[in-house]
Write an enzyme that holds these catalytic residues in place. Sequence first.
Site, short mmCIF file in Angstrom:
data_model
loop_
_atom_site.label_atom_id
_atom_site.label_comp_id
_atom_site.label_asym_id
_atom_site.label_seq_id
_atom_site.Cartn_x
_atom_site.Cartn_y
_atom_site.Cartn_z
N GLY A 1 14.85 -9.86 -124.85
CA GLY A 1 15.57 -8.94 -123.97
C GLY A 1 16.96 -9.46 -123.69
N ASP B 1 17.21 -6.65 -105.17
CA ASP B 1 17.21 -5.94 -106.46
C ASP B 1 15.77 -5.62 -106.86
OD1 ASP B 1 18.28 -4.69 -108.64
OD2 ASP B 1 18.64 -6.52 -109.79
N LYS C 1 15.71 -17.37 -119.22
CA LYS C 1 16.84 -16.48 -118.99
C LYS C 1 18.12 -17.29 -119.07
CE LYS C 1 18.70 -13.01 -115.85
NZ LYS C 1 18.47 -12.20 -114.64
N VAL D 1 17.22 -13.11 -122.69
CA VAL D 1 15.92 -13.65 -122.30
C VAL D 1 15.14 -13.97 -123.57
CG1 VAL D 1 13.78 -13.25 -121.03
CG2 VAL D 1 15.92 -12.27 -120.18
#
Length: 993
Positions: free
Chosen positions: A696, A819, A718, A703
């Site tokens: 990702g 978030d 990450k 990631v």
Amino acid sequence: MTLIPPPPSLPTPVHIFISFFFIAAVEFSGGSSQHFLTSERTTLLHLKQRWGNPPLLRNWNASSSPCNWPEILCNTNGSVIILNLLSKGVAGPIPPFICDLRNLENLLLYNNYLTGEFPTVLYNCSKLTEIDIGYNFFVGRLPDDIDRLSGIKWIELGGNNFTGNIPPAIGNLSALLSLSISNNLITGPFPSEIGNLSNLLSLTLSYNRFLEAVIPPEFGKLSKLKNLWVDNCNLIGEMPESLGNLSRLEWLSLSSNNLEGETPSGLFRIKNLRSLYLYKNNLSGKIPAVIESLNLFEINVSWNKLNGSIPDDFGKLKKLVGLYLFRNQLSGSIPIGISQIPTLRGFRVFNNNLGGELPPELGIHSKLEEFDVSGNKLTGKLPENLCSGGTLFTVIVFSNNFTGEIPRSLQSCHKLRSIQLHNNSFTGEFPPGIWKLSNLSTLRITGNFLSGELPNTISKNLLVLEISGNKFSGRIPEGISSCTNLRVLKASNNLLSGEIPTAITNLSQLFVLHLDGNSLSGELPSEIKSWNSLTTLHLAKNRLFGQIPPAISYLQSLLDLDLSENHFSGEIPPQLSRLSLNTLNLSSNKLTGRIPSAFDNLAFKNSFLNNPALCSSSSISNLRNCYAKSSHPHKIFAMILFLSALLILITILWTLFVIRRHQHVRDLTWKLTPFYKLDFTEANILSGLTENNLIGSGGSGKVYKIKIGKGGEYVAVKTIWNPRKLDHILEKEFLSEVHILGTIRHSNIVKLLCCISSEDSKLLVYEYMENQSLDEWLHGKKREPHCLDWPRRLQIAIGAAHGLCYIHHECSPAIIHRDVKSSNILLDSEFKARIADFGFAKILTNSNLGQTNTFSAIAGSFGYFPPEYAYSTRVHERVDVYSFGVILLELVTGKEPQKGDVDMNLAEWAWRHYSEGNSMVEALDPKIKQDSSYMEQIRLVYKLGLICTRTLPSSRPSMKDVLGILQRCNRLSEGEKKKVLNEKNIDDLDSKV
């Protein structure tokens, strides 16, 4: 919206206790006897132990006097008379030895975790006058011998799981002043014996599922009653005329039921009546013409079938604050007297059959805040002084027959948030000052005869701008770029001219853009990649020319594209095949070449009409067949040769870049900061940063899924790259935040195993989640109904709520995620939810943007933003609650957060759908609504999502409350699924949206 909140259900000693406790505690404790001090302290400490030693009772110890404890009030003899444990985290049943507090008068245990059946052990507390066990986890039936509490005056049982009937014996509690059994599972009828409670001041039975209960006429005997709340109780039949005998009644709420017939005329003759809520029933007939309840400050009889005219006597109500008559069948004109009420703040009469002109003095004598007369047959002009008080924040008059110019006075109405004047016959130049109103978020003036030019300065907070079907002229100004939050721009069928400014491509939040039916010219801007949320693009019937920009293919959310009746030329970009378009219209242009294969089928047969130079390989009607062979083979060969060379060059350059990048990674000096015992080193992680392991990417980095050890375990890494050396303060702050989150230990929060850092980059190493994110299962490629059925969705919601509740209420200081979204809820192999990505990557990435480099800076994702982000940067826990509410709506509806409707996000759409009385089943994800056995659970979670997404942060529940409701929902047995627990008064919000 309702302007006056409901009153407390009773004037209990709780309020007295709060006001004089500290003085009384000091004054009385001095005279306490040693006997009471020793024995009652032992009892209290025993209670503390039995209830799980809650941390909030840390002051209770064997070395101090109970009379000095904050939760205790003693009499002059040093004996406990009040035990106040509101929201103290006590858990378990109420033990019998509590009555060893022999002088206990007030037992306040509201909002805890107490369990068991109704505590009949309290029968032995001989001096008890008040019991407040509301919002706990009590179950079972109320005892038939409840009248053994003979001296009781106040009973609060709301927010539990009591079932069965209200026992008739309750009518024998002659001293009772207040009775509240709201928000339970009571199903039996109202016992007429309640009418025997001659001293009763307050009766609250709301939010139960009575089996078609009828209001007993005996309620008319409650001569001292001040408050009667029976909302959402499945009431049927007519209201008894005897209710008009309640001469001391101040608050009456019978909303959200199935009451029929006419409103008893006696209700409007009760002198002390202050608030009348009868909305959302099936009441019919006329509103009584004679109104003597001159103390009324709010009337809400909306969502009924009332007919006739609005009584002139409403003008006599000089204390009236809110008048809500919408969604009825009222006719006639609006009485002039209403405009002369000095206290009037809210006036909403939309969706009726009202006619005539508005009273011209509206707004002169009162400070109106909300004004909605839409959906009627009103004529004439808008009153010039609607906003003379300077407090108006909504003007909604669409779908009437208004004429004349829009009042210039609205230009100085700085609190206005919503102006909706569409579908009328307004004329003249649109007042230029309205464009600049700083709080304006919605402007809808479509379908009038307004003229003027669009100004270069437009309110930055504007979310919806609809001006279609008018006579606006001139160019689209460059200043449109300042409306960075704009989501809907509809300007079709005007007289706009000139080129489409490049500045319009800066509107990255746009969902809908309609510019069709104007005289726009020039080429379409090619830099439109920022429109990544755009779903609809209509530019038809203009004079645009040039090629269709291939960049349109980057608009992955685009569903509806209409470029017809322009002068576009050249080939249709084959890149458009990447889009998942529902509708495409490129007809009546000058396009050439082949139709891209994705559109060369009958589904798009009408999309390319009147383009003579286009050809089709599938013989679409009205288009010529493409040639089987090209007449220029040498050109094709040259093109193939050129492309091959270009591909080889790109491959070489990419290989060099990758080698150099990996060399750079290896050459950096890395520092590993562990938060758990690790069985890997930074070398294991760095060697795994290859494209083969990439799973990702996002705005701040990529990631990777990296295998560690020989057991087949994986971690998720990450990366956060920053080409500039990090500021020392920024570096310190980032590591501080990472350290805090690295020390969190909770089963519903993803483990941050370690941080690996260098001068210009950070690697965050997490435990790997096999099932990736909730977003993937709801909206992505893993959307499979058998894997994400309703029980599993509820399990995920409860798990995520556990994680948020922990960081809000159990971490010190509290942590705000900022978030919360479905892509940040990760799922392990058993679909257990984990909260992830606390956003500290933004601390690094924002450093290059000149933004505030603090963890409290605004974060979040579109669709999950709470409304207050439009006007405030203040961060609080209720921001997370709003975002979590959106996730609940995602789980129930299956919709994406940004796509509730063409001009609304999911939360706005859900509120609109609910408030308009639409069936909840219509809103559900088809994957879950097939199993009716879970329908009540789904209904509860849907309503809880609405509660969490309320506009006002203060009106949203805490995550602790949200978790409690979800847990109760999950514990419902099959037989109890017919009753929804604890709906938190959601139905009375229908008129407040």
